[in-house]
Design a protein around this motif. Structure first.
Motif, PDB file in Angstrom:
ATOM      1  N   GLU A  35      91.060 -21.127  -4.624  1.00  0.00           N
ATOM      2  CA  GLU A  35      89.899 -21.884  -5.097  1.00  0.00           C
ATOM      3  C   GLU A  35      89.311 -22.742  -3.977  1.00  0.00           C
ATOM      4  O   GLU A  35      88.102 -22.893  -3.863  1.00  0.00           O
ATOM      5  CB  GLU A  35      90.312 -22.757  -6.283  1.00  0.00           C
ATOM      6  CG  GLU A  35      89.169 -23.482  -6.949  1.00  0.00           C
ATOM      7  CD  GLU A  35      89.613 -24.298  -8.153  1.00  0.00           C
ATOM      8  OE1 GLU A  35      88.730 -24.830  -8.844  1.00  0.00           O
ATOM      9  OE2 GLU A  35      90.834 -24.408  -8.402  1.00  0.00           O
ATOM     10  N   ASP A  36      90.176 -23.315  -3.154  1.00  0.00           N
ATOM     11  CA  ASP A  36      89.752 -24.128  -2.010  1.00  0.00           C
ATOM     12  C   ASP A  36      90.720 -23.832  -0.868  1.00  0.00           C
ATOM     13  O   ASP A  36      91.871 -24.280  -0.893  1.00  0.00           O
ATOM     14  CB  ASP A  36      89.774 -25.614  -2.378  1.00  0.00           C
ATOM     15  CG  ASP A  36      89.260 -26.514  -1.252  1.00  0.00           C
ATOM     16  OD1 ASP A  36      89.384 -26.132  -0.072  1.00  0.00           O
ATOM     17  OD2 ASP A  36      88.745 -27.603  -1.555  1.00  0.00           O
ATOM     18  N   ARG A  38      90.961 -24.869   2.144  1.00  0.00           N
ATOM     19  CA  ARG A  38      91.472 -26.029   2.886  1.00  0.00           C
ATOM     20  C   ARG A  38      92.606 -26.705   2.120  1.00  0.00           C
ATOM     21  O   ARG A  38      93.636 -27.067   2.703  1.00  0.00           O
ATOM     22  CB  ARG A  38      90.339 -27.025   3.150  1.00  0.00           C
ATOM     23  CG  ARG A  38      89.303 -26.538   4.158  1.00  0.00           C
ATOM     24  CD  ARG A  38      88.107 -27.456   4.208  1.00  0.00           C
ATOM     25  NE  ARG A  38      87.417 -27.501   2.921  1.00  0.00           N
ATOM     26  CZ  ARG A  38      86.344 -28.237   2.665  1.00  0.00           C
ATOM     27  NH1 ARG A  38      85.838 -29.009   3.606  1.00  0.00           N
ATOM     28  NH2 ARG A  38      85.775 -28.218   1.473  1.00  0.00           N
ATOM     29  N   HIS A  39      92.400 -26.871   0.821  1.00  0.00           N
ATOM     30  CA  HIS A  39      93.433 -27.492  -0.018  1.00  0.00           C
ATOM     31  C   HIS A  39      94.703 -26.639  -0.022  1.00  0.00           C
ATOM     32  O   HIS A  39      95.814 -27.153   0.149  1.00  0.00           O
ATOM     33  CB  HIS A  39      92.900 -27.657  -1.443  1.00  0.00           C
ATOM     34  CG  HIS A  39      93.882 -28.266  -2.393  1.00  0.00           C
ATOM     35  ND1 HIS A  39      93.957 -29.622  -2.627  1.00  0.00           N
ATOM     36  CD2 HIS A  39      94.851 -27.698  -3.166  1.00  0.00           C
ATOM     37  CE1 HIS A  39      94.922 -29.863  -3.492  1.00  0.00           C
ATOM     38  NE2 HIS A  39      95.477 -28.717  -3.842  1.00  0.00           N
ATOM     39  N   SER A  56      88.473 -17.286   0.070  1.00  0.00           N
ATOM     40  CA  SER A  56      87.948 -18.191  -0.957  1.00  0.00           C
ATOM     41  C   SER A  56      87.622 -17.425  -2.238  1.00  0.00           C
ATOM     42  O   SER A  56      87.088 -16.315  -2.204  1.00  0.00           O
ATOM     43  CB  SER A  56      86.700 -18.914  -0.451  1.00  0.00           C
ATOM     44  OG  SER A  56      85.623 -18.014  -0.313  1.00  0.00           O
ATOM     45  N   HIS A  58      86.231 -18.903  -5.999  1.00  0.00           N
ATOM     46  CA  HIS A  58      85.950 -20.050  -6.855  1.00  0.00           C
ATOM     47  C   HIS A  58      84.840 -19.704  -7.841  1.00  0.00           C
ATOM     48  O   HIS A  58      84.321 -18.575  -7.839  1.00  0.00           O
ATOM     49  CB  HIS A  58      85.573 -21.271  -6.008  1.00  0.00           C
ATOM     50  CG  HIS A  58      84.546 -20.987  -4.947  1.00  0.00           C
ATOM     51  ND1 HIS A  58      83.219 -20.784  -5.234  1.00  0.00           N
ATOM     52  CD2 HIS A  58      84.672 -20.838  -3.596  1.00  0.00           C
ATOM     53  CE1 HIS A  58      82.550 -20.554  -4.121  1.00  0.00           C
ATOM     54  NE2 HIS A  58      83.410 -20.573  -3.106  1.00  0.00           N
ATOM     55  N   ASP A  84      93.562 -24.806  -7.110  1.00  0.00           N
ATOM     56  CA  ASP A  84      93.926 -26.056  -6.431  1.00  0.00           C
ATOM     57  C   ASP A  84      95.231 -26.625  -6.966  1.00  0.00           C
ATOM     58  O   ASP A  84      96.007 -27.225  -6.228  1.00  0.00           O
ATOM     59  CB  ASP A  84      92.812 -27.092  -6.598  1.00  0.00           C
ATOM     60  CG  ASP A  84      91.597 -26.769  -5.742  1.00  0.00           C
ATOM     61  OD1 ASP A  84      91.697 -25.873  -4.886  1.00  0.00           O
ATOM     62  OD2 ASP A  84      90.553 -27.414  -5.934  1.00  0.00           O
TER      63      ASP A  84
END
Length: 226
Positions: A35-36, A38-39, A56, A58, A84
């Motif tokens: 979903e993210d 970076r997270h 990615s 999302h 996330d």
């Protein structure tokens, strides 16, 4: 690793809640659909999980990326789907990809693991033999109908809400359900400031109003109609 779509729950707060099996799959999958990114990258680094490729996935690119990921699996690549926090598909992206994978006869392997509403329900002290998961209320369109449906439920109801809208939701539930309906509000499950507020809707509203700041993600467990 078997070629499949893996549904992989991730911790909702406490990183120790990751399972050994989830760690093995995340380190072995050809692609982690996230979903993210970076997270997810931060989480993988914190847990020392080596990985191959993050992609990615999302709510704004679900349709396009679902087709792409299905094609990747059909070309013999394994894909692990994460959000996330918690279990993909539960108030998070995942449904479209899972449906498209099923339509293409792709094997789905869904791991058990963290999700916010199960611990909240179990700890609420309200009946767990029958329950209805509603998730987040609509922001505007259909909100009244949604709340009417919640109010007439003959089983325990489960809702999600953000800290910015929790008081408004409690006030609306008082309007539709009455002030004496029993409720449990769970906040920051598995985190340092985990909290459960139990009582009637009116009592819980007053407790929330007395706080200097309202923070965290909320799970609302509402008793059935009489």
């Amino acid at each position: 690793m078997e070629v499949a779509l893996y549904i992989v729950p991730t911790p909702i707060g406490n990183l120790d809640d990751i399972t050994i099996r989830a760690m093995k799959i995340l380190s072995s999958a050809n692609i982690i659909a996230s979903e993210d990114t970076r997270h997810t990258g931060t989480m993988l680094k914190a847990l020392n999980i080596p990985h191959k490729k993050l992609e990615s996935y999302h709510e704004h690119n679900e349709e396009q990326k679902s087709s792409f990921l299905v094609n990747e699996i059909l070309s013999r690549k394994s894909v692990a789907l994460v959000t996330d926090a918690g279990t993909p598909g539960i108030s998070d992206p995942g449904f479209r990809l899972i449906r498209k994978a099923i339509e293409n006869n792709i094997k789905i392997i869904s791991l058990p693991g963290p999700t916010a509403f199960i611990p909240a329900l179990v700890a609420s002290g309200l009946p767990v033999n029958e329950f209805h998961f509603f998730g987040f209320p609509p922001a505007k369109k259909g909100r009244k109908t949604f709340l009417q449906e919640v109010a007439k439920q003959k089983s325990t109801s489960i809702l999600y809400e953000s800290p910015y809208k929790i008081l408004k939701l409690i006030e609306e539930l008082i309007e539709f359900c009455g002030s004496d309906r029993q409720i449990c509000i769970a906040r920051e499950i598995s985190k340092v400031f985990e909290e459960y507020i139990r009582g009637t809707l009116e009592e819980c509203k007053q407790i929330l109003q007395s706080k200097t700041a309202i923070k965290g993600e909320f799970v609302i467990i509402l008793s059935r109609t009489k």
